[in-house]
Write a protein that holds these residues in place. Structure first.
Motif, mmCIF file in Angstrom:
data_model
loop_
_atom_site.group_PDB
_atom_site.id
_atom_site.type_symbol
_atom_site.label_atom_id
_atom_site.label_comp_id
_atom_site.label_asym_id
_atom_site.label_seq_id
_atom_site.Cartn_x
_atom_site.Cartn_y
_atom_site.Cartn_z
ATOM 1 N N GLU A 1 -1.180 7.970 -12.772
ATOM 2 C CA GLU A 1 0.154 8.376 -13.224
ATOM 3 C C GLU A 1 1.257 7.874 -12.302
ATOM 4 O OE1 GLU A 1 -1.940 12.018 -11.357
ATOM 5 O OE2 GLU A 1 -2.410 10.366 -12.740
ATOM 6 N N GLU A 2 0.952 7.708 -11.008
ATOM 7 C CA GLU A 2 1.958 7.182 -10.087
ATOM 8 C C GLU A 2 2.212 5.692 -10.339
ATOM 9 O OE1 GLU A 2 1.505 8.087 -5.956
ATOM 10 O OE2 GLU A 2 0.755 10.117 -6.352
ATOM 11 N N LEU A 3 1.152 4.956 -10.649
ATOM 12 C CA LEU A 3 1.338 3.553 -11.011
ATOM 13 C C LEU A 3 2.175 3.442 -12.281
ATOM 14 C CD1 LEU A 3 -2.256 2.098 -10.389
ATOM 15 C CD2 LEU A 3 -0.220 1.751 -8.978
ATOM 16 N N ALA A 4 1.882 4.308 -13.253
ATOM 17 C CA ALA A 4 2.643 4.286 -14.505
ATOM 18 C C ALA A 4 4.113 4.593 -14.254
ATOM 19 C CB ALA A 4 2.045 5.287 -15.494
ATOM 20 N N ALA A 5 4.387 5.511 -13.338
ATOM 21 C CA ALA A 5 5.775 5.870 -13.036
ATOM 22 C C ALA A 5 6.499 4.704 -12.364
ATOM 23 C CB ALA A 5 5.811 7.105 -12.140
ATOM 24 N N GLU A 6 5.813 3.984 -11.479
ATOM 25 C CA GLU A 6 6.452 2.831 -10.836
ATOM 26 C C GLU A 6 6.734 1.725 -11.847
ATOM 27 O OE1 GLU A 6 5.814 2.593 -6.234
ATOM 28 O OE2 GLU A 6 3.974 1.973 -7.245
ATOM 29 N N ALA B 1 0.825 -1.210 0.000
ATOM 30 C CA ALA B 1 0.000 0.000 0.000
ATOM 31 C C ALA B 1 0.861 1.263 0.000
ATOM 32 C CB ALA B 1 -0.921 0.009 1.217
ATOM 33 N N HIS B 2 2.167 1.088 -0.220
ATOM 34 C CA HIS B 2 3.087 2.217 -0.247
ATOM 35 C C HIS B 2 3.938 2.139 -1.510
ATOM 36 C CE1 HIS B 2 2.038 2.000 4.045
ATOM 37 N NE2 HIS B 2 2.391 3.264 4.121
ATOM 38 N N PRO B 3 4.573 3.246 -1.888
ATOM 39 C CA PRO B 3 5.439 3.217 -3.075
ATOM 40 C C PRO B 3 6.575 2.217 -2.911
ATOM 41 C CG PRO B 3 4.988 5.485 -2.386
ATOM 42 C CD PRO B 3 4.465 4.600 -1.295
ATOM 43 N N VAL B 4 7.055 1.705 -4.025
ATOM 44 C CA VAL B 4 8.187 0.780 -4.008
ATOM 45 C C VAL B 4 9.432 1.554 -3.580
ATOM 46 C CG1 VAL B 4 9.638 -0.772 -5.371
ATOM 47 C CG2 VAL B 4 7.173 -0.606 -5.844
ATOM 48 N N ALA C 1 15.890 -3.203 -17.822
ATOM 49 C CA ALA C 1 16.608 -2.877 -19.059
ATOM 50 C C ALA C 1 18.069 -2.573 -18.781
ATOM 51 C CB ALA C 1 15.940 -1.689 -19.741
ATOM 52 N N ALA C 2 18.348 -1.940 -17.638
ATOM 53 C CA ALA C 2 19.723 -1.572 -17.305
ATOM 54 C C ALA C 2 20.597 -2.808 -17.101
ATOM 55 C CB ALA C 2 19.744 -0.711 -16.051
ATOM 56 N N ALA D 1 7.337 2.214 -14.973
ATOM 57 C CA ALA D 1 8.462 2.695 -15.784
ATOM 58 C C ALA D 1 9.786 2.472 -15.057
ATOM 59 C CB ALA D 1 8.271 4.176 -16.118
ATOM 60 N N ALA D 2 9.797 2.696 -13.734
ATOM 61 C CA ALA D 2 11.022 2.484 -12.958
ATOM 62 C C ALA D 2 11.429 1.014 -12.977
ATOM 63 C CB ALA D 2 10.808 2.960 -11.522
#
Length: 479
Positions: free
Chosen positions: A258-263, A223-226, A272-273, A265-266
């Motif tokens: 948008e926050e889910l999309a950003a996570e 329930a919190h950001p990664v 990829a790295a 993307a991260a």
């Protein structure tokens, strides 16, 4: 099926957002929340677009002392078939204890609890896994569990325990890097050592999720950001072998789209790295396991499993959902035939006694078994009671309204010594009856409203005043 790519945990609360999120190659759904005969419209639309759907079970309890329940296995198999899933996943955990082996009532944890990392517990787990593999139409992958406490007398590290499980059963692994971080904070485990011991060729996919640290304890909340530490572990894993799929889990406190999309993307950036051109990919979901080089049980040595995944991570899955399930060869097990040895019944009985004593301390208020960290068990017991309070509040939202700000405190106090007797809906009714028997709420009008709510759902009238006094006296004697 090709490589899974980047996925998102599908939940009804964010179903529309998941459908709109860019670059979601696949989704995972809690298996128990899907009725095989009535797949949610959102999942049907996703499947029609070619998005893979993977059922994720939480109730089998394969790490428990008893053999898997046939009805639960049949339902999980039906769910996998209804979703056209390339694999199903569960946990290395136990969720209930007690019963005939211990001459005690069955206790439900309502949570995934860690198993002892002993040879004997591994024997039981391996047999349970093989039973599940036989009952399922597609490969099985198991997830490492998060924990607030450790079992005394563990004989194996987490990485070695999982590696031997794979070697003996051919089961796939679902590696949750958030759970590795949780166990680092709560138990002092070394996630780098665990990753180094894991057979990366057995990894089906990876979970990433958020949590929060309070008073030195990491709570795997989803329930919190990664946090960066979890993404760092994803990078470490991907540096060894790029996983066939990575999935973001979110179960509560859903943020804006948008926050889910950003996570997401991260997550893509971290994978990829690692560079798929520089590192060999882990064996894709459904690919032959470590034991299959010796021959699948019931098949000639060298027989290849169905080609469920061969493309690199990030490749979009084709629309396998339209293919009939019958066209896919049923999955049995990757373990060699000679490894199919039943765990001794004495081992199951000893494990049953240990798990029942522990679970009783967590949900019934009995003393902590010898060797456990009492403070950590109290924290786990409180966490379980709070989780029950949250689930009951969602299933019976009238209760928090009727009881106001005191609902959570009252429910937690009730749950600390009273195990669930029959699921969360029954839990709500039992809690209301407990309050009525003890003369609460104190306000007469509030008590009458609670009684009406209870009576409409439970049927018979609650006990009279004299009986309520007896019940209250008995409740006061419970330690």
């Amino acid at each position: 099926m090709k490589g899974l790519g980047t996925g998102m945990g599908w939940r009804p609360e964010i179903a529309d957002a998941v459908e709109r999120l860019p670059g979601v190659d696949w989704v995972e759904v809690v298996a128990e929340n899907v009725c095989p005969g009535h797949v949610p419209d959102s999942l049907t639309r996703l499947r029609e677009r070619g998005v893979t759907v993977v059922p994720h079970g939480v109730s089998l309890g394969l790490g428990g002392a008893d053999r898997p329940d046939e009805a639960r296995l049949a339902r999980l198999a039906a769910t996998a078939t209804a979703l056209g899933a390339p694999l199903v996943t569960e946990h290395v955990a136990f969720v209930r204890a007690g019963g005939p082996r211990t001459a005690s009532p069955v206790l439900e944890a309502g949570h995934l609890l860690p198993v002892p990392r002993t040879r004997e517990a591994l024997d039981v787990l391996c047999e349970n896994v093989r039973i599940a593999q036989e009952a399922l139409p597609v490969p099985l992958a198991l997830e490492n569990a998060a924990a607030l406490f450790a079992w005394p007398g563990d004989e194996l590290t987490e990485g070695r325990f999982l590696a031997e499980l794979v070697e003996r059963t051919g089961v796939r692994l679902l590696i949750d890097v958030a759970n590795l971080h949780t166990n680092r904070v709560n138990r002092g485990d070394d996630p780098a050592a665990a990753l180094a011991e894991l057979p990366v060729e057995a990894i089906a996919y990876v979970h990433v999720a958020g949590g929060v640290e309070r008073d030195g304890v990491w709570h795997d909340t989803h329930a919190h950001p990664v946090p960066p530490q979890v993404l760092d572990l994803l990078s470490q894993l991907a540096a060894r072998a790029v996983p066939p799929g990575v999935l973001l889990e979110r179960d509560d406190d859903f943020p804006p789209e948008e926050e889910l999309a950003a996570e997401l993307a991260a997550i893509r950036e971290r994978v990829a790295a690692a560079g798929p051109s520089r590192h060999p990919a882990a064996a894709p979901a459904g690919a032959p396991g470590p034991g299959e080089a010796r021959g699948r049980a019931g098949a000639p040595a060298g027989t290849r499993a169905p080609d469920h995944a061969t493309a690199p991570a990030g490749t979009r899955a084709p629309d396998h959902a339209t293919a009939p399930t019958e066209a896919r060869a049923p999955h049995r097990t990757d373990a060699p035939a000679e490894a199919w040895e039943a765990a001794p019944e004495a081992a199951r009985e000893r494990l049953a006694l240990r798990q029942t004593a522990l679970l009783s301390a967590l949900v019934a208020g009995t003393p902590a078994p010898e060797g456990f960290d009492g403070a950590r068990l109290r924290q786990q017991a409180l966490a379980l009671a709070r989780k029950r309070a949250g689930v009951v509040a969602r299933l019976a939202p009238e209760l928090p309204v009727l009881l106001g700000a005191g609902y959570r405190e009252a429910f937690v106090a009730y749950a600390r010594t009273r195990p669930m007797a029959g699921g969360y809906r029954r839990d709500a009714l039992d809690f209301a009856r407990h309050l009525l028997d003890s003369g609460r709420p104190g306000d007469v009008r509030a008590r009458r409203r609670l009684y009406r709510w209870w009576a409409e759902r439970a049927g018979p009238r609650p006990a009279g005043r004299a009986a309520r006094l007896v019940h209250a006296a008995r409740a006061a004697l419970v330690v």
